[in-house]
Each structure stands twice: as structure tokens, then as C-alpha cells.
Design an enzyme around this catalytic site. Sequence first.
Site, PDB file in Angstrom:
ATOM      1  N   SER A 123      -3.682  28.761  47.795  1.00  0.00           N
ATOM      2  CA  SER A 123      -3.029  30.052  47.530  1.00  0.00           C
ATOM      3  C   SER A 123      -1.714  30.170  48.279  1.00  0.00           C
ATOM      4  O   SER A 123      -1.545  29.587  49.365  1.00  0.00           O
ATOM      5  CB  SER A 123      -3.979  31.162  47.986  1.00  0.00           C
ATOM      6  OG  SER A 123      -3.306  32.387  48.101  1.00  0.00           O
ATOM      7  N   TYR A 147      -8.091  34.722  54.970  1.00  0.00           N
ATOM      8  CA  TYR A 147      -8.146  34.000  53.695  1.00  0.00           C
ATOM      9  C   TYR A 147      -7.114  32.878  53.670  1.00  0.00           C
ATOM     10  O   TYR A 147      -7.431  31.733  53.320  1.00  0.00           O
ATOM     11  CB  TYR A 147      -7.883  34.997  52.569  1.00  0.00           C
ATOM     12  CG  TYR A 147      -7.802  34.410  51.175  1.00  0.00           C
ATOM     13  CD1 TYR A 147      -8.949  34.031  50.495  1.00  0.00           C
ATOM     14  CD2 TYR A 147      -6.572  34.265  50.538  1.00  0.00           C
ATOM     15  CE1 TYR A 147      -8.871  33.518  49.204  1.00  0.00           C
ATOM     16  CE2 TYR A 147      -6.489  33.758  49.249  1.00  0.00           C
ATOM     17  CZ  TYR A 147      -7.636  33.387  48.584  1.00  0.00           C
ATOM     18  OH  TYR A 147      -7.560  32.886  47.322  1.00  0.00           O
ATOM     19  N   LYS A 151      -7.821  28.880  53.488  1.00  0.00           N
ATOM     20  CA  LYS A 151      -7.277  28.042  52.410  1.00  0.00           C
ATOM     21  C   LYS A 151      -6.460  26.887  53.005  1.00  0.00           C
ATOM     22  O   LYS A 151      -6.545  25.747  52.539  1.00  0.00           O
ATOM     23  CB  LYS A 151      -6.404  28.880  51.466  1.00  0.00           C
ATOM     24  CG  LYS A 151      -7.204  29.776  50.518  1.00  0.00           C
ATOM     25  CD  LYS A 151      -7.969  28.949  49.479  1.00  0.00           C
ATOM     26  CE  LYS A 151      -8.672  29.800  48.431  1.00  0.00           C
ATOM     27  NZ  LYS A 151      -9.533  29.005  47.546  1.00  0.00           N
TER      28      LYS A 151
END
Lengths: 320, 320
Positions: A123, A147, A151
Amino acid sequence: MKVVVTGGAGFLGQRLISGMLERGELTDSNGVRRAISEVVAVDQVEAPAAPRVRSAVGDVSDSAFVADVVKGADSVFHLAAVVSGAAEADFDLGMRVNLDGTRGLLDALRREGRTPKVVFASSVAVFGGVLPDTVTDATTPAPQSSYGVQKLIGELLLGDCSRKGMIDGRAVRLPTIVVRPGKPNAAASSFASGIIREPLAGMEARCPVDPDTSMWLMSPSSAIANLLHAHELPAARWKGPRALSLPGISVSVREMLDALVRAGGEAARARVKMQPDPRIQAIVMGWPARFDTARADAMGFVRDADFETIVRDYVKEHGR
Amino acid sequence: MKVVVTGGAGFLGQRLISGMLERGELTDSNGVRRAISEVVAVDQVEAPAAPRVRSAVGDVSDSAFVADVVKGADSVFHLAAVVSGAAEADFDLGMRVNLDGTRGLLDALRREGRTPKVVFASSVAVFGGVLPDTVTDATTPAPQSSYGVQKLIGELLLGDCSRKGMIDGRAVRLPTIVVRPGKPNAAASSFASGIIREPLAGMEARCPVDPDTSMWLMSPSSAIANLLHAHELPAARWKGPRALSLPGISVSVREMLDALVRAGGEAARARVKMQPDPRIQAIVMGWPARFDTARADAMGFVRDADFETIVRDYVKEHGR
């Protein structure tokens, strides 16, 4: 050829599975094009029944479950993740699924000893902090969300396992995907689909960020094309970093709302209520909105034409 | 004030403990200088007995053990690691100790709920691949060894836990530390101490790399000073990334051997056998040898004068 798709019952997973089955074959890690004999859709819920598709319901952070589903896999698309907003709100959950899940998957694949291709949905959330106006392939990822950190760690593990010859990994940093059909989710970016989807369906939507906020966007169909392209490229084209930023388009929320007017009229626009949410604004503002994706461009990844086309394609496929 | 030092029975750990006990006090996370009441030396072996020092023998990847030793800790220096060569040779061991160990430690500290200071010994091995002549604070870490990947993941976890207010973390990327006393270890850089230490003690040493190979070095005493400085700086000085590269000096193996001649004469130099080892050469060549450490310089971290001084100080302290 056996293909495993984690998050296979989700929106992107489902479209990815349809997309690959339409093609009918994929290139394996030896560069041989082979018919897809089975796709395993790994998810917390059953994937819709379809020929050649088998559902494997379980938790991607359960290593025994994962070891079982990847048995004999030639390729894996690893899409399963706790989304940005949820990983920020529940640190343990994000770590367990996004970090331990990825780690366990790579471990299981390595023990299989088949050097499968692994396409990892990373991402743009790996970028953050003080950013240049345009993020390039040389910009240092400095995630400002759990997050994004998880990632980026996934990218690093994928890269190391590829370097060691355990897998043939390819990580692509997805922009925010719009327009997603269905319901809002816990992603901080969920509103970006909602402010198009809901008003077109005659429902109200809330916009939690300032109209001047710009975002880096990609349509679902480009995302699927690029995930498959990441898989199909020969390993030699992945020399250097095993992760890259995909080509998206930079669109402000104001431009998104303008496109909504063109697709659904002022009535649709009037259904969007501006309700600033500092938490969402902070997360989204932390994501870069403009990239120079020279490497991905040279490798043949695709980019959407513009946001109007994305909305038009959404209406064509899903109606209003 | 209770201080925990992982790797506390090791060479750096021991010197760090002596160094902090000489000072007698450290600044806690509230900015208050407090007397050190207890230092817990966590390691696989007992640390030498000393006043105020308690040994905790166990495995840093054992989360129950770690949760127990960090109870009530005000500060943690996390030095314990499987070194570069060993982490490359035994992937599972490196992952378990360097990744799971760090993760478990951060988890335990977070559950304590005291927001302790955590100084993490990272490494220049986080850099690799195609590098500029001079690595700067803007260079993207792209580790080419499992050790480097694991250290970088440690930095990322430390940064995220700091952002979330779970700890007050500070990661410093140590150059290769020379001259280490004692015996060779499994680090790919072990020879850099060996080619000085052994010849000065009348023993033969092997040099596995080309004399033109340059390395980024720091003396043990500068390393200790910098680890303590990383701890003492107020959190406000760690705004931005929670990890930085420390000031070292760039020295070629040839210059190291020249310094050996000046300290021990041609007889000492003759004890160094050039025995190229492609595996070691490849790992060491992958590490950057020259940095611009503007950020660390501005924050007051120290740099050694030159390699001759490092060797002279070694001889002064340890004899030949």
C-alpha cells in the site's frame, strides 16, 4: 497450476479470481504458461461457489491452516489484511493478521520448497511523515500508521525470502481503490468510494476530509490488471527491490465530487454531507497523493485515464 | 531506576553496564535524572557478578521470560541479536531472536504501561543494494542480508510503538565496532577486529576481504558513549524518524593494516594471512562504507578521531 488467493472472498480477491479464470492460464515460476486447475480462495468467509474455485475458510494468522492451504501452490496472491483504520484502532489485531499472517504464509511456502510466485498487495500507506511533493522510487518509506508499518515489514520479509530463493516475490503498493461497490469498511479511505457510491444509489454519504485533500487513486479493474501483471512479469524484470509503487492518478476530493455531479447531477452531490473527522483527515493527509512511478511505468503497469472514466466504468458495471 | 540490558553479558553489554554504573544515574522518560538502583543483564549466560547488577539467564525470544525481566523497567537497552553471519546461515534462528525477540520485548514493555525508554542497537547493515558513494539520512534502507532486514524491522516496530506512545524508542545504527577484545564471533565483520587483535597478541589472523574494501567503523568506547547519549537525549530531540545512522569513520582494510604496522611493527602485519572468502566479501561489500550523518552530528553523537587512535586505545586498555 494451483493458485492461492488470500482475502479471496473479498472485493478485490473475487475480482482477481474472476480475472485470472477468464485468462485461464498464468505463467509459473519456470516461465511456463500453464492452465489454472484450481484457485483456493482463503478468507474468513466462504467465497461464492464457482468452477475451479475452492473456498478455504480460516484465519491467515493460523499457521497450521495456512500451511495446509498452500500445499502444492504454484502461485499465491496475498491480499488478506486488516485494513488501515482497523489496524490503527486494534494494534494487536493488525500485528497478528498483517505481520504474523504474512510471516506465517512465507514460512509455509518456504517449507513447501517449490519457490512459488508470491504477489503481495502492499500500500501507499508505507509512505508518510515529511514527504516531497512527488514521491519517487527513491523516496524512503516512513509509515505513520500501524497498517503502513505492517505492510512495509511484509515487503521486507518478501524481499528477503526472494533473495534467499525461498519464493519469487513481487510486492505492489496499491493506491486507494475506488469505486468499491458494496458497503463501507474500516479503512480510513473507505469514504473515497462512499462519496460516489452512496449518492449514486440515492443514499447519503459522509465526507470526513477537506475537499482540498488529494488522494492517489486506482480503479478496481486497473488494480486487478496490475496484480496479474506483477505475477506475469519474469523474475528478471524484478531485479532490484521486490516492491514498487503502482501508477495511480492524483485526484482531490473536490474533483471527485465534481465527477459525481457529472455522473449523478447536483442531486447526487447534495447527498454528500461534509463531516470533518480529524482522525480520518490525519491518516489520509499522511498518505502521499502524487507519485512519479518511473519504475512501474517502465515495467508495463497500467494507469487509469482519469477519475471521470473511473466513475463512468463503475456506473456501467454496477448501475446507480 | 531499573535498567534492562539485553545482550548484557556480551562485550558491548558489559561495557555499557560499566559505563552507566560509573555515571550512576540516567534520565528517565519524564526527564528526571535518577540513580540507577538495578541493572538486569539479560543474556544466554551469566554476566560477571557486580554490585547493582542482576543476571537474568534466558532466551530473548521466550516471551514469558522477557515479560518477567522487564517488569518495572524504566529503561531498556536492546543489544541482544544473532549476528550477521549467523542470521544469514540460520534463517530461522535470526528470525526468532532478531525479529520475534524484538517484537516480544516491545509487546512486554507495552503491557507494562510505563512508556519506558528503549535504546535499540540497529546496524548499518540496514543499507545495501545500489548505494550512493555517501549514504545520507535520506538514503532508503534496502538491506541485502537477513540480519539487516531483521534490524530494519526492529526499527520499524520501535518507531510504531513510539508513535503510539507505548514506549519512548531510539534506534541507533551502529557501524562495525572495532577493536573487539576476546574471540572471533560469527559476524561477517568479525575479521575487522581479528586482523588487529590477533597479530598484536602474537597470533595469526585471516583477512577474508580485499585490502581495498572500505568499512564504516566505530570504537567500543564511542559506541557506549553514543548508546548512552541516545538514551539521555530528551524525546523532543527524537522528533521525526526514531532511527538514525551514527557517526563512524570510513577506513579501508589497507589503512587498518597500516595502523597495525604502526602499533605492532611489520612482524604483526606478517601474521595477517590474506584468505579471500567470497561469502564474507559479498556481505561486507554490501554494507555502505561512507556516511553523511548530519542528523546524528546535530544531535550531539560522537565520532572517533581516526583508526590509529582506536588501535592505540585498544592497546592501552587490553595490552597486546
